[in-house]
Design a protein around this motif. Structure first.
Motif, short mmCIF file in Angstrom:
data_model
loop_
_atom_site.label_atom_id
_atom_site.label_comp_id
_atom_site.label_asym_id
_atom_site.label_seq_id
_atom_site.Cartn_x
_atom_site.Cartn_y
_atom_site.Cartn_z
N ARG A 57 0.68 -1.26 0.17
CA ARG A 57 0.12 0.01 0.03
C ARG A 57 0.69 1.08 0.14
NH1 ARG A 57 -3.10 2.02 5.32
NH2 ARG A 57 -4.89 3.07 4.22
N CYS A 58 1.78 1.35 0.78
CA CYS A 58 2.45 2.70 1.02
C CYS A 58 3.95 2.51 0.83
CB CYS A 58 2.33 2.88 2.65
SG CYS A 58 3.34 2.23 3.76
N GLY A 59 4.61 1.44 0.37
CA GLY A 59 6.20 1.40 0.06
C GLY A 59 6.89 1.35 1.36
N ASN A 60 6.23 1.33 2.44
CA ASN A 60 7.32 1.44 3.73
C ASN A 60 7.88 -0.22 3.87
OD1 ASN A 60 8.34 1.53 6.51
ND2 ASN A 60 6.48 1.36 7.33
N LEU A 61 8.76 -0.39 4.68
CA LEU A 61 9.01 -1.77 4.81
C LEU A 61 8.06 -2.69 5.45
CD1 LEU A 61 12.83 -1.41 6.17
CD2 LEU A 61 12.08 -1.50 3.74
N ALA A 62 8.14 -3.70 4.90
CA ALA A 62 6.95 -4.87 5.61
C ALA A 62 7.57 -6.16 5.58
CB ALA A 62 5.73 -4.60 4.61
N GLU A 63 7.00 -6.97 6.65
CA GLU A 63 7.13 -8.42 6.22
C GLU A 63 5.96 -9.25 5.84
OE1 GLU A 63 9.61 -10.42 9.32
OE2 GLU A 63 10.88 -8.69 9.47
N GLY A 64 4.72 -8.43 5.70
CA GLY A 64 3.89 -9.40 5.09
C GLY A 64 3.47 -8.32 4.01
N ASP A 65 2.23 -8.59 3.54
CA ASP A 65 1.73 -7.65 2.31
C ASP A 65 1.68 -6.20 2.57
OD1 ASP A 65 1.55 -9.72 0.78
OD2 ASP A 65 -0.82 -9.97 1.13
N ARG A 66 1.40 -5.84 3.82
CA ARG A 66 1.05 -4.42 4.68
C ARG A 66 2.10 -4.19 5.61
NH1 ARG A 66 -4.69 -1.66 3.91
NH2 ARG A 66 -4.58 -2.09 1.59
N CYS A 67 2.31 -3.24 5.77
CA CYS A 67 3.55 -2.65 7.03
C CYS A 67 2.71 -2.67 8.09
CB CYS A 67 4.16 -1.33 6.69
SG CYS A 67 3.23 0.18 6.77
N GLU A 68 3.64 -2.44 9.27
CA GLU A 68 2.84 -2.20 10.78
C GLU A 68 1.99 -1.13 10.92
OE1 GLU A 68 5.34 -2.17 14.04
OE2 GLU A 68 5.92 -4.45 13.67
N ILE A 69 2.16 0.07 10.21
CA ILE A 69 1.47 1.35 10.07
C ILE A 69 0.16 1.05 9.25
CG2 ILE A 69 1.49 3.77 9.41
CD1 ILE A 69 4.37 3.73 10.26
#
Ligand SMILES: [Zn+2]
Length: 198
Positions: A57-69
């Protein structure tokens, strides 16, 4: 030096911020001074390479499809803070002044360095602006010509059928630098004092 050592040193030297001497020092440290630590480092690199990716969604680092935020329902998804790089996001988070979501461009437009819109994470921003109920876009980009060009591009590509407020921070931040180099207090007041961009 051996061929394998030189190969490692060559790869280390290509990392940002490392010159020939520091690459040599690190290679020696890993192979000669602390070889027992090496398997752990290799394992950490492999694990990170396997699991760390960009948030879809946002381009932040993630370990799944979406980041923590993006996965946090307490975040206000109507406000999106646009930053150049992940460390900028971390700096804004550290200031504690923003509870919305982010969009990480992974750079800024720069004809001189050959960075065009398609090289940045801009298409997904356009898609978000269409699909999500975003009310405000906060542009937290560098206070320089390239940052300005990027802000301009974003405002030129907003959906026509929606009212989205566009504000910019950077006033009060050192000229030519991004949010990364501002301390938390400066960043907080820059966010609070953001102004209409359009
Ligand atoms: Zn995200």
């Amino acid at each position: 030096m051996t061929p394998a050592f030189e190969k490692l040193q060559k790869h280390l030297k290509q990392l940002p911020g490392l010159g020939y001497r520091s690459a040599e020092r690190i290679a020696l440290h890993l192979l000669v001074e602390k070889p027992a630590k090496l398997p752990e480092l290799v394992q950490a690199l492999e694990e990170a390479a396997r699991s760390v990716r960009r948030c879809e969604r946002c381009g932040n680092l993630a370990e799944g499809d979406r980041c923590e935020i993006c996965s946090d329902p307490r975040r206000n998804s109507q406000a999106v803070c646009v930053v150049e790089h992940v460390p900028d996001l971390i700096a804004v988070e550290r200031s504690g002044a923003f509870r919305g979501t982010y969009h990480v461009l992974h750079g800024k437009l720069s004809p001189i360095h050959g960075i065009a819109p398609e090289d940045l994470n801009l298409r997904s921003l356009e898609a978000r602006l269409i699909a999500e109920p975003i009310g405000e876009l906060i542009l937290a980009l560098s206070n320089d010509v390239e940052g300005e060009a990027t802000c301009h591009f974003i405002t030129q590509h907003l959906p026509q059928d929606k009212t989205i407020a566009v504000t910019r921070i950077g006033f009060g931040l050192p000229s030519g630098s991004g949010v990364l180099y501002a301390d938390s207090t400066t960043l907080k007041s820059a966010l609070e004092g953001r102004r209409d961009y359009r």
